[in-house]
Design a protein around this motif. Structure first.
Motif, PDB file in Angstrom:
ATOM      1  N   ALA A 158     -13.213 -11.630 -18.683  1.00 45.97           N
ATOM      2  CA  ALA A 158     -13.828 -10.659 -17.781  1.00 45.97           C
ATOM      3  C   ALA A 158     -14.308 -11.305 -16.488  1.00 45.97           C
ATOM      4  N   THR A 159     -14.719 -12.574 -16.562  1.00 39.08           N
ATOM      5  CA  THR A 159     -15.120 -13.295 -15.356  1.00 39.08           C
ATOM      6  C   THR A 159     -13.966 -13.376 -14.367  1.00 39.08           C
ATOM      7  N   MET A 160     -12.761 -13.646 -14.860  1.00 37.09           N
ATOM      8  CA  MET A 160     -11.589 -13.708 -13.976  1.00 37.09           C
ATOM      9  C   MET A 160     -11.306 -12.339 -13.354  1.00 37.09           C
ATOM     10  N   LYS A 161     -11.460 -11.302 -14.163  1.00 39.26           N
ATOM     11  CA  LYS A 161     -11.188  -9.962 -13.657  1.00 39.26           C
ATOM     12  C   LYS A 161     -12.242  -9.543 -12.626  1.00 39.26           C
ATOM     13  N   GLY A 162     -13.481  -9.983 -12.828  1.00 37.70           N
ATOM     14  CA  GLY A 162     -14.485  -9.736 -11.801  1.00 37.70           C
ATOM     15  C   GLY A 162     -14.110 -10.395 -10.491  1.00 37.70           C
ATOM     16  N   GLY A 163     -13.562 -11.600 -10.569  1.00 41.60           N
ATOM     17  CA  GLY A 163     -13.099 -12.291  -9.368  1.00 41.60           C
ATOM     18  C   GLY A 163     -11.979 -11.549  -8.671  1.00 41.60           C
ATOM     19  N   ILE A 164     -11.056 -10.992  -9.438  1.00 38.34           N
ATOM     20  CA  ILE A 164      -9.948 -10.233  -8.863  1.00 38.34           C
ATOM     21  C   ILE A 164     -10.464  -8.994  -8.136  1.00 38.34           C
ATOM     22  N   GLU A 165     -11.520  -8.400  -8.661  1.00 37.06           N
ATOM     23  CA  GLU A 165     -12.059  -7.206  -8.010  1.00 37.06           C
ATOM     24  C   GLU A 165     -12.690  -7.549  -6.656  1.00 37.06           C
ATOM     25  N   ARG A 178      -2.287  -4.913   9.087  1.00 40.14           N
ATOM     26  CA  ARG A 178      -0.847  -4.701   8.868  1.00 40.14           C
ATOM     27  C   ARG A 178      -0.565  -3.376   8.165  1.00 40.14           C
ATOM     28  N   GLY A 179      -1.583  -2.592   7.941  1.00 46.67           N
ATOM     29  CA  GLY A 179      -1.401  -1.324   7.253  1.00 46.67           C
ATOM     30  C   GLY A 179      -1.193  -1.472   5.759  1.00 46.67           C
ATOM     31  N   ILE A 180      -1.499  -2.647   5.222  1.00 45.01           N
ATOM     32  CA  ILE A 180      -1.314  -2.884   3.788  1.00 45.01           C
ATOM     33  C   ILE A 180      -2.561  -2.423   3.043  1.00 45.01           C
ATOM     34  N   ARG A 181      -2.363  -1.524   2.089  1.00 43.61           N
ATOM     35  CA  ARG A 181      -3.464  -1.056   1.259  1.00 43.61           C
ATOM     36  C   ARG A 181      -3.545  -1.936   0.025  1.00 43.61           C
ATOM     37  N   VAL A 182      -4.754  -2.314  -0.370  1.00 37.02           N
ATOM     38  CA  VAL A 182      -4.955  -3.165  -1.536  1.00 37.02           C
ATOM     39  C   VAL A 182      -6.024  -2.542  -2.415  1.00 37.02           C
ATOM     40  N   ASN A 183      -5.671  -2.265  -3.652  1.00 33.28           N
ATOM     41  CA  ASN A 183      -6.612  -1.691  -4.599  1.00 33.28           C
ATOM     42  C   ASN A 183      -6.528  -2.428  -5.922  1.00 33.28           C
ATOM     43  N   VAL A 184      -7.508  -2.158  -6.784  1.00 32.95           N
ATOM     44  CA  VAL A 184      -7.521  -2.777  -8.106  1.00 32.95           C
ATOM     45  C   VAL A 184      -7.600  -1.670  -9.154  1.00 32.95           C
ATOM     46  N   LEU A 185      -6.718  -1.756 -10.143  1.00 30.08           N
ATOM     47  CA  LEU A 185      -6.683  -0.809 -11.255  1.00 30.08           C
ATOM     48  C   LEU A 185      -7.254  -1.489 -12.490  1.00 30.08           C
ATOM     49  N   ALA A 186      -8.246  -0.854 -13.105  1.00 31.53           N
ATOM     50  CA  ALA A 186      -8.927  -1.441 -14.260  1.00 31.53           C
ATOM     51  C   ALA A 186      -8.665  -0.600 -15.499  1.00 31.53           C
ATOM     52  N   PRO A 187      -7.698  -0.986 -16.334  1.00 33.20           N
ATOM     53  CA  PRO A 187      -7.461  -0.238 -17.572  1.00 33.20           C
ATOM     54  C   PRO A 187      -8.586  -0.452 -18.583  1.00 33.20           C
ATOM     55  N   GLY A 188      -8.784   0.533 -19.423  1.00 29.99           N
ATOM     56  CA  GLY A 188      -9.626   0.356 -20.596  1.00 29.99           C
ATOM     57  C   GLY A 188      -8.773  -0.200 -21.723  1.00 29.99           C
ATOM     58  N   ALA A 189      -9.210   0.016 -22.954  1.00 26.97           N
ATOM     59  CA  ALA A 189      -8.457  -0.471 -24.115  1.00 26.97           C
ATOM     60  C   ALA A 189      -7.171   0.328 -24.271  1.00 26.97           C
ATOM     61  N   GLU A 234       2.363   8.473  -2.104  1.00 31.98           N
ATOM     62  CA  GLU A 234       1.793   8.928  -0.838  1.00 31.98           C
ATOM     63  C   GLU A 234       0.366   9.437  -0.994  1.00 31.98           C
ATOM     64  N   GLY A 235       0.022   9.878  -2.199  1.00 31.39           N
ATOM     65  CA  GLY A 235      -1.337  10.345  -2.430  1.00 31.39           C
ATOM     66  C   GLY A 235      -2.380   9.255  -2.289  1.00 31.39           C
ATOM     67  N   GLY A 236      -1.935   7.987  -2.343  1.00 32.34           N
ATOM     68  CA  GLY A 236      -2.860   6.872  -2.209  1.00 32.34           C
ATOM     69  C   GLY A 236      -2.891   6.246  -0.831  1.00 32.34           C
ATOM     70  N   ARG A 237      -2.321   6.922   0.148  1.00 33.44           N
ATOM     71  CA  ARG A 237      -2.166   6.276   1.457  1.00 33.44           C
ATOM     72  C   ARG A 237      -3.488   6.027   2.183  1.00 33.44           C
ATOM     73  N   TRP A 238      -4.576   6.748   1.826  1.00 36.44           N
ATOM     74  CA  TRP A 238      -5.866   6.554   2.494  1.00 36.44           C
ATOM     75  C   TRP A 238      -6.879   5.898   1.545  1.00 36.44           C
ATOM     76  N   ILE A 239      -6.353   5.242   0.524  1.00 35.76           N
ATOM     77  CA  ILE A 239      -7.200   4.548  -0.450  1.00 35.76           C
ATOM     78  C   ILE A 239      -6.946   3.053  -0.337  1.00 35.76           C
ATOM     79  N   THR A 240      -7.980   2.296  -0.014  1.00 35.08           N
ATOM     80  CA  THR A 240      -7.832   0.840   0.027  1.00 35.08           C
ATOM     81  C   THR A 240      -9.188   0.186  -0.247  1.00 35.08           C
ATOM     82  N   GLY A 241      -9.128  -0.982  -0.851  1.00 35.27           N
ATOM     83  CA  GLY A 241     -10.337  -1.721  -1.171  1.00 35.27           C
ATOM     84  C   GLY A 241     -11.129  -1.113  -2.317  1.00 35.27           C
ATOM     85  N   GLN A 242     -10.471  -0.308  -3.139  1.00 26.77           N
ATOM     86  CA  GLN A 242     -11.184   0.426  -4.180  1.00 26.77           C
ATOM     87  C   GLN A 242     -10.848  -0.061  -5.593  1.00 26.77           C
ATOM     88  N   ARG A 243     -11.818   0.075  -6.473  1.00 31.12           N
ATOM     89  CA  ARG A 243     -11.622  -0.167  -7.898  1.00 31.12           C
ATOM     90  C   ARG A 243     -11.446   1.180  -8.589  1.00 31.12           C
TER      91      ARG A 243
END
Length: 252
Positions: A158-165, A178-189, A234-243
């Motif tokens: 979990a420490t590594m995953k916190g770092g990724i976030e 550059r118009g690059i969107r970056v997000n983090v997806l956190a699955p549960g079990a 395309e639905g994610g085009r205005w989403i960036t920096g989000q968990r």
């Protein structure tokens, strides 16, 4: 999303496989990486072909950062030959393994494996691939619900995953020009072979997770594959920096 190209690490099984197939179903061509299971990787490539998209599977050890320059050159050569392109649109940093050990009993070898695979690897692989990611593209890093809630035995993971976030927010800020969107997806079990398949195969653990999840069940790989496709669409085009957590409401 037809005509786009996604690179997914760890695409031969589990969540990476599901993401690859859901993207392929929407017309996205897929470059997948695998660590050692060639037959499994080829089976996924065949499924992608069957969905009408193009596939290419490349071997990569995400924990071995010294190999990234060579991998990037291999990809640079393969893109025009296989896809008629010079770049990719999506990068999904998904590859990983689970190590279950209490904080008091975690060895340095376990810690080093996890940091190399889950934090150092995605950091420097993404850095190496930046010239091949198209302006306006997307990067999706995979974290875990364990970065929000704490279950004994996952302190190092979990420490590594916190770092990724945290890294995701910095990437979003620095690559936004550059118009690059970056997000983090956190699955549960999720019911996969991850961590020895415990969530899938241990009935007591499965029931425990389901009883602590708002939607009343354990996650399936397709729950995450669909989420990946949605965030890259395309639905994610205005989403960036989000968990974004995809856990069905685990431990709310």
């Amino acid at each position: 999303m037809k005509g786009k190209i996604a690179l997914i690490t760890g695409a031969s099984r589990g969540l990476g496989r599901s993401a690859a197939l859901h993207l392929a179903a929407e017309g996205v061509d897929v470059i997948g990486t695998y660590h050692s299971k060639v037959a499994e990787a080829q089976a996924v490539a065949d499924e992608i072909d069957g969905l009408g998209a193009r596939a290419l599977m490349l071997q990569l050890d995400v924990s071995a950062s010294a190999s990234f320059a060579g991998f990037t050159e291999q990809l640079r050569a393969a893109l025009p030959e296989r896809f008629g392109r010079q770049d990719i649109d999506f990068l999904v940093n998904n590859a990983g393994v689970g190590e279950h050990a209490s904080f008091a009993e975690t060895s340095e070898a376990q810690f080093d494996l996890l940091v190399n695979l889950h934090l150092k690897g995605p950091f420097f692989l993404t850095q190496s691939l930046l010239p091949l990611i198209a302006d306006g593209g997307r990067i999706l890093n995979v974290s875990s619900g364990l970065a929000r809630f704490a279950l004994p035995g996952y302190a190092a993971y979990a420490t590594m995953k916190g770092g990724i976030e945290v890294l995701t927010r910095y990437q979003a800020r620095e690559l936004g020009a550059r118009g690059i969107r970056v997000n983090v997806l956190a699955p549960g079990a999720i019911e996969t072979d991850f961590g020895g398949g415990a969530v899938r195969d241990n009935a007591d653990l499965n029931a425990f997770v389901a009883s602590n999840t708002a939607l009343g069940r354990v996650g399936q790989p397709d729950d995450i594959g669909l989420a990946v496709a949605a965030l890259l669409g395309e639905g994610g085009r205005w989403i960036t920096g989000q968990r974004i957590e995809a856990s069905g409401g685990m431990f709310l």
